[in-house]
Design a protein around this motif. Structure first.
Motif, mmCIF file in Angstrom:
data_model
loop_
_atom_site.group_PDB
_atom_site.id
_atom_site.type_symbol
_atom_site.label_atom_id
_atom_site.label_comp_id
_atom_site.label_asym_id
_atom_site.label_seq_id
_atom_site.Cartn_x
_atom_site.Cartn_y
_atom_site.Cartn_z
ATOM 1 N N ILE A 116 -22.130 -6.571 8.120
ATOM 2 C CA ILE A 116 -23.524 -6.139 8.032
ATOM 3 C C ILE A 116 -24.314 -6.998 7.053
ATOM 4 N N THR A 117 -23.739 -7.256 5.878
ATOM 5 C CA THR A 117 -24.468 -8.070 4.890
ATOM 6 C C THR A 117 -24.632 -9.506 5.386
ATOM 7 N N SER A 118 -23.636 -10.023 6.106
ATOM 8 C CA SER A 118 -23.729 -11.374 6.649
ATOM 9 C C SER A 118 -24.837 -11.470 7.697
ATOM 10 N N ALA A 119 -24.907 -10.469 8.572
ATOM 11 C CA ALA A 119 -25.937 -10.471 9.620
ATOM 12 C C ALA A 119 -27.329 -10.414 9.008
ATOM 13 N N TRP A 120 -27.500 -9.572 8.002
ATOM 14 C CA TRP A 120 -28.809 -9.448 7.354
ATOM 15 C C TRP A 120 -29.144 -10.708 6.554
ATOM 16 N N SER A 121 -28.140 -11.306 5.929
ATOM 17 C CA SER A 121 -28.383 -12.535 5.164
ATOM 18 C C SER A 121 -28.795 -13.684 6.073
ATOM 19 N N SER A 122 -28.221 -13.725 7.274
ATOM 20 C CA SER A 122 -28.605 -14.751 8.238
ATOM 21 C C SER A 122 -30.044 -14.550 8.697
ATOM 22 N N PHE A 123 -30.449 -13.292 8.819
ATOM 23 C CA PHE A 123 -31.827 -12.978 9.194
ATOM 24 C C PHE A 123 -32.786 -13.321 8.055
ATOM 25 N N TYR A 174 -37.321 8.758 18.507
ATOM 26 C CA TYR A 174 -36.173 7.957 18.914
ATOM 27 C C TYR A 174 -36.544 7.019 20.073
ATOM 28 N N SER A 175 -37.308 7.531 21.039
ATOM 29 C CA SER A 175 -37.769 6.675 22.130
ATOM 30 C C SER A 175 -38.681 5.589 21.589
ATOM 31 N N TYR A 176 -39.640 5.981 20.767
ATOM 32 C CA TYR A 176 -40.584 5.022 20.180
ATOM 33 C C TYR A 176 -39.830 3.996 19.328
ATOM 34 N N GLY A 177 -38.931 4.511 18.491
ATOM 35 C CA GLY A 177 -38.216 3.632 17.566
ATOM 36 C C GLY A 177 -37.361 2.614 18.280
ATOM 37 N N LEU A 178 -36.606 3.050 19.294
ATOM 38 C CA LEU A 178 -35.711 2.113 19.971
ATOM 39 C C LEU A 178 -36.488 1.050 20.739
ATOM 40 N N LEU A 179 -37.497 1.459 21.521
ATOM 41 C CA LEU A 179 -38.246 0.482 22.298
ATOM 42 C C LEU A 179 -39.054 -0.458 21.406
ATOM 43 N N THR A 180 -39.604 0.070 20.313
ATOM 44 C CA THR A 180 -40.344 -0.781 19.376
ATOM 45 C C THR A 180 -39.406 -1.765 18.697
ATOM 46 N N ALA A 181 -38.247 -1.276 18.261
ATOM 47 C CA ALA A 181 -37.276 -2.154 17.600
ATOM 48 C C ALA A 181 -36.779 -3.232 18.552
ATOM 49 N N TRP A 182 -36.525 -2.880 19.801
ATOM 50 C CA TRP A 182 -36.044 -3.868 20.764
ATOM 51 C C TRP A 182 -37.138 -4.871 21.121
ATOM 52 N N SER A 183 -38.390 -4.399 21.189
ATOM 53 C CA SER A 183 -39.498 -5.328 21.420
ATOM 54 C C SER A 183 -39.640 -6.270 20.230
ATOM 55 N N ALA A 184 -39.472 -5.723 19.029
ATOM 56 C CA ALA A 184 -39.521 -6.566 17.817
ATOM 57 C C ALA A 184 -38.372 -7.562 17.810
ATOM 58 N N PHE A 185 -37.198 -7.115 18.258
ATOM 59 C CA PHE A 185 -36.044 -8.011 18.292
ATOM 60 C C PHE A 185 -36.265 -9.125 19.316
ATOM 61 N N ALA A 186 -36.862 -8.772 20.450
ATOM 62 C CA ALA A 186 -37.185 -9.797 21.455
ATOM 63 C C ALA A 186 -38.176 -10.801 20.876
ATOM 64 N N ARG A 187 -39.114 -10.300 20.078
ATOM 65 C CA ARG A 187 -40.084 -11.176 19.408
ATOM 66 C C ARG A 187 -39.373 -12.093 18.411
ATOM 67 N N TYR A 188 -38.422 -11.538 17.693
ATOM 68 C CA TYR A 188 -37.637 -12.331 16.737
ATOM 69 C C TYR A 188 -36.896 -13.463 17.443
ATOM 70 N N GLU A 234 -36.973 -18.035 12.827
ATOM 71 C CA GLU A 234 -36.920 -17.726 11.401
ATOM 72 C C GLU A 234 -38.252 -17.228 10.836
ATOM 73 N N GLY A 235 -39.367 -17.693 11.353
ATOM 74 C CA GLY A 235 -40.659 -17.284 10.825
ATOM 75 C C GLY A 235 -40.940 -15.810 10.951
#
Length: 285
Positions: free
Chosen positions: A9-16, A210-224, A229-230
């Protein structure tokens, strides 16, 4: 093992983001996570914020199962959010419940990406995808059905008065039938499942988050994945804003527009691609 989950977990977050990784690591080094299972300890998992004056604390029950790693990642997403938001004034630290679930679900997506990259073989990849698809079905589709049922219960109460257990069950099963159609048979025992969802009593309307959070997070992840890196500093700034802005303004900080149907479709497109990948792996195996 817990130490491997910590490293993952710390490695994944550090890479981000190295800054985010250092904050996540501090919860381990400062002893802010109650992880061991012991007699008389409350079950489940939660992240308790303590306002602007003190850091958050985590409670988990870690049994070295795959789902425990994702639960730890989920709660650390909350912890990172609460820790960053402490820079706000006391009345603006706490954000809306749907935005809280964005932070936790984004953390899960980040760790799941690393787990997929590290998977030993296709069978392990399929297991990881199946777990994420199960989670999506629960948090997007079944949560939506639960919200519909809950709304129906409150509407009945306003228009017709108190409901019996049978009437509550009827509204509940009707909503689930709309979701599942003829793919799942609703047996008698399932008719009372509404009574086991504490959110309906503690926080009416909560399940929508939960619906809002998951879809928003996944949309944000797709944006990432699109921006690279920016994206990280914008994302951390969004978390640090706490409750000082509306949810619409907060997600705009990472280049997303909740009024645009394409925003929601980005999350659903990610779900669709995962489903297709899982089907392809299953066919191969």
């Amino acid at each position: 093992p817990f130490r491997e989950a910590r490293q993952l977990i710390t490695s994944a977050w550090s890479s981000f983001s190295p800054r985010a990784g250092a904050i996540v690591e501090s919860f381990f080094t400062q002893g802010l996570i109650d992880a061991p299972i012991r007699a008389n300890k409350e079950g489940g998992a939660l992240c308790a914020e303590a306002g602007a004056s003190s850091h958050p604390y985590l409670l988990v029950n870690y049994a070295s199962r795959p789902e425990d790693t994702m639960t730890l990642a989920h709660e650390l997403g909350h912890a990172l959010h609460f820790e960053l938001a402490r820079a706000q004034r006391a009345l603006q630290v706490e954000t809306s419940i749907p935005m809280c679930e964005v932070a936790s679900t984004f953390s899960e997506a980040l760790i799941a990406q690393d787990l997929m990259a590290r998977a030993a073989d296709d069978r392990e990849r399929l297991a990881l995808l199946a777990a994420r698809l199960d989670d999506a079905m629960l948090n997007v589709f079944e949560a939506g059905a639960n919200v519909s049922a809950e709304a129906g219960m409150h509407r009945h109460r306003r228009e017709q008065g108190e409901l019996s257990a049978g009437e509550l069950s009827e509204i509940w099963t009707s909503s689930l039938s709309n979701l599942w159609a003829d793919t799942v048979e609703i047996e008698d025992g399932m008719r009372l499942l509404w009574s086991l969802i504490p959110h309906m009593i503690w926080e009416p309307g909560y399940l929508y988050s939960y619906s809002y959070g998951l879809l928003t997070a996944w949309s944000a992840f797709a944006r990432y994945k699109q921006v690279g890196e920016g994206f990280a500093e914008d994302y951390l700034a969004m978390l640090a804003a706490g409750g000082s802005r509306s949810p619409e303004e907060l997600v705009a900080m990472v280049g997303l527009d909740v009024a645009d149907p394409g925003f929601w479709n980005a999350g659903l497109d990610l779900l669709d691609s995962m489903l297709k990948e899982a089907e392809a792996l299953a066919a191969t195996l």
